[in-house]
Write an enzyme that holds these catalytic residues in place. Structure first.
Site, PDB file in Angstrom:
ATOM      1  CG  ASP A  54      -0.014  -0.386   2.476  1.00  0.00           C
ATOM      2  OD1 ASP A  54       1.072  -0.396   2.612  1.00  0.00           O
ATOM      3  OD2 ASP A  54      -0.894  -1.175   3.284  1.00  0.00           O
ATOM      4  CG  ASP A  56       1.265   4.141   4.574  1.00  0.00           C
ATOM      5  OD1 ASP A  56       0.220   3.802   4.298  1.00  0.00           O
ATOM      6  OD2 ASP A  56       2.085   3.521   5.364  1.00  0.00           O
ATOM      7  CG  ASP A 138      10.249   0.837  11.697  1.00  0.00           C
ATOM      8  OD1 ASP A 138      10.457   1.105  10.809  1.00  0.00           O
ATOM      9  OD2 ASP A 138       9.575  -0.261  11.811  1.00  0.00           O
TER      10      ASP A 138
HETATM   11  P1  ATP Z   1       4.616  -3.321   4.747  1.00  0.00           P
HETATM   12  O1  ATP Z   1       5.210  -3.452   3.378  1.00  0.00           O
HETATM   13  O2  ATP Z   1       4.624  -4.751   5.437  1.00  0.00           O
HETATM   14  O3  ATP Z   1       3.402  -2.707   4.990  1.00  0.00           O
HETATM   15  P2  ATP Z   1       5.475  -0.943   6.132  1.00  0.00           P
HETATM   16  O4  ATP Z   1       7.056  -0.510   6.196  1.00  0.00           O
HETATM   17  O5  ATP Z   1       4.639  -0.369   5.442  1.00  0.00           O
HETATM   18  O6  ATP Z   1       5.638  -2.547   5.560  1.00  0.00           O
HETATM   19  P3  ATP Z   1       3.916  -0.631   8.170  1.00  0.00           P
HETATM   20  O7  ATP Z   1       3.690  -1.579   9.393  1.00  0.00           O
HETATM   21  O8  ATP Z   1       2.706  -0.560   7.028  1.00  0.00           O
HETATM   22  O9  ATP Z   1       5.341  -1.179   7.270  1.00  0.00           O
HETATM   23  O10 ATP Z   1       4.382   0.826   8.647  1.00  0.00           O
HETATM   24  C1  ATP Z   1       4.373   2.014   7.819  1.00  0.00           C
HETATM   25  C2  ATP Z   1       5.539   2.949   8.097  1.00  0.00           C
HETATM   26  O11 ATP Z   1       5.470   3.374   9.408  1.00  0.00           O
HETATM   27  C3  ATP Z   1       7.007   2.036   8.147  1.00  0.00           C
HETATM   28  O12 ATP Z   1       7.318   1.931   6.969  1.00  0.00           O
HETATM   29  C4  ATP Z   1       7.642   2.903   9.151  1.00  0.00           C
HETATM   30  O13 ATP Z   1       8.171   4.028   8.713  1.00  0.00           O
HETATM   31  C5  ATP Z   1       6.496   3.276  10.243  1.00  0.00           C
HETATM   32  N1  ATP Z   1       6.501   2.475  11.258  1.00  0.00           N
HETATM   33  C6  ATP Z   1       5.515   1.572  11.538  1.00  0.00           C
HETATM   34  N2  ATP Z   1       5.536   0.788  12.687  1.00  0.00           N
HETATM   35  C7  ATP Z   1       6.720   1.659  13.359  1.00  0.00           C
HETATM   36  C8  ATP Z   1       6.923   1.485  14.624  1.00  0.00           C
HETATM   37  N3  ATP Z   1       6.576   0.393  15.609  1.00  0.00           N
HETATM   38  N4  ATP Z   1       8.044   2.270  15.205  1.00  0.00           N
HETATM   39  C9  ATP Z   1       8.555   3.220  14.076  1.00  0.00           C
HETATM   40  N5  ATP Z   1       8.086   3.477  13.134  1.00  0.00           N
HETATM   41  C10 ATP Z   1       7.124   2.669  12.608  1.00  0.00           C
HETATM   42 MG    MG Z   2       2.463  -0.749   4.706  1.00  0.00          MG
END
Ligand code: ATP
Ligand code: MG
Length: 402
Positions: A54, A56, A138
């Site tokens: 997705d 963001d 993170d």
């Molecule tokens: P995926 O492709 O699996 O969705 P993602 O990187 O988009 O991976 P998400 O859980 O959707 O992960 O979170 C979106 C973003 O928000 C991450 O890329 C990170 O920048 C931030 N984020 C999410 N969880 C945390 C956390 N626990 N601490 C700090 N930043 C976070």
């Molecule tokens: Mg994500």
């Protein structure tokens, strides 16, 4: 700090690979005079030529300003308000740049909670700069921005270097960041497994030191992240990272001890995860109950046998074993009650699959729990090379129904 900026000719991210919904949101914000970036996992995956799950969006428009701009917008979240902009089949999560919560406030949350309009307790939004927003994330590879204004990539944290080096690196001091939010440790395992990256040494050592803090993580967040671990399509590799870092142990102590006792048990878990990954690859939806039934199946059967040996009737033993184990996990990972019931259905329905006489099979075939029970039966029978005739019987019956 000045970020590293890659201009459009210097990277591979093309608007063609961004969903039209996300593009609409970005341009709308930009046209109204706001900064508009894609942030997080979407940028990381585009740079790696992977298909993002997705997109963001991060912006300097406030949630209220965003809401006024989009008719199809809902504000959600109690502590930090986010905008969900709804399109057919897609939601674009749009967040205002966010500052880290100052440490003294983190320690005294009572100072910054106030009662919101709907009477709920909520924390004031703490808006920040793009740099602050990047640095509160993170891992460095999750902190990249794609700027719709000039199609550049903006990097405040060294994520571009780490993408090249295939490294999961924590932003800031790992001990501090993992203590602040222990869920980040299992996220490190997930990204390493999914992307085929290494966890950078300081982060790795820090996980080994801090793994027991996982028990302190919010249980609802843990449930979300645990599902992601196994539904990501690379469950086997992720699991291997959980083992290597020994994160499995604080996640589920009894289960992890039980696996360690016998290689065959370990092999079962790996086989079920491979099956999960094959299903994901084929784009089949597997719901959480089937995942948990499979993952813990051997263990639950083991617990069941102990109960049966102690005189519990088999059907009751199936339910009792599942409830006891999954409810125990609940303090750490809040598995919804409904999922626990579904898992115990799958296990107790295994008994019905043993019966082939009379009208019972036909009746069971039309039961709503049949498919999951059958899938479990199939995977476990194949893994153990057993029940060949029964499998044939049920497969034939299913074919006839179609
Ligand atoms: P995926 O492709 O699996 O969705 P993602 O990187 O988009 O991976 P998400 O859980 O959707 O992960 O979170 C979106 C973003 O928000 C991450 O890329 C990170 O920048 C931030 N984020 C999410 N969880 C945390 C956390 N626990 N601490 C700090 N930043 C976070
Ligand atoms: Mg994500």
């Amino acid at each position: 700090m000045e970020p590293v900026v890659l201009k459009r000719p210097e990277h591979n991210v093309s608007r063609k690979n961004i969903s039209s919904a996300a593009i609409k949101v970005l341009y709308r914000l930009k046209d109204e005079g706001y900064t508009a970036y894609i942030a997080g996992g979407g940028v990381r995956d585009l740079l790696l030529n992977r298909h993002p799950k997705d997109f963001d969006v991060a912006t300097d428009a406030t949630p209220e300003q965003i809401r006024k701009m989009f008719r199809n917008c809902r504000l959600i979240g109690r502590r930090f308000r986010l905008a969900h902009i709804l399109f057919r089949g897609e939601v674009i999560e749009t967040a205002t740049f966010r500052a880290p919560v100052p440490e003294d406030e983190e320690a005294h949350p009572e100072n910054i909670f106030r009662t919101g309009e709907e009477g709920m307790v909520m924390r004031d939004n703490v808006f920040g700069t793009p740099e602050q927003d990047a640095l509160r994330r993170d891992f460095t590879i999750n902190a990249l921005f794609y700027n719709i204004a000039d199609f550049s990539i903006i990097d405040y944290a060294g994520g571009l270097e780490d993408l090249k080096k295939k490294t999961i690196r924590v932003i800031g001091d790992p001990d501090t960041r993992f203590t602040e939010d222990p869920v980040r440790m299992i996220r490190a395992a997930r990204f390493a497994g999914t992307l085929g990256f290494e966890i950078e040494k300081e982060a790795y050592d820090s996980i080994c030191r801090n793994k027991d803090k996982l028990e302190l993580a919010a249980s609802s967040r843990m449930y979300e992240e645990v599902q992601k671990l196994f539904f990501c399509g690379h469950a086997k590799q992720v699991f291997q990272w959980l083992e290597k870092t020994d994160l499995l142990h604080p996640m589920n102590q009894d289960f992890s001890h039980w696996i360690d006792e016998d290689k065959a048990r370990h092999d079962w878990v790996i086989q079920t995860l491979e099956q999960m990954d094959r299903w994901r690859k084929a784009n089949l939806r597997v719901h959480p109950a089937l995942l948990f039934a499979l993952l813990f199946g051997e263990y639950h059967e083991f617990l069941m046998q102990q109960l049966v040996d102690a005189g519990t009737p088999p059907h009751d033993a199936a339910r009792e074993a599942v409830h006891k184990h999954l409810q125990g996990i609940c303090t750490n990972v809040r598995v919804p009650k409904q999922v626990i019931y579904q898992v115990s259905d799958i296990m107790s329905n295994q008994l019905r699959l043993q019966q082939t006489k009379g009208r019972r099979p036909q009746r069971f075939l039309h039961h709503k729990g049949f498919l999951d029970a059958f899938l479990y039966f199939k995977v476990s029978s194949k893994a153990h090379g057993r029940n060949e005739e029964l499998l044939e019987f049920w497969s034939k019956l299913r074919e006839e129904k179609k």
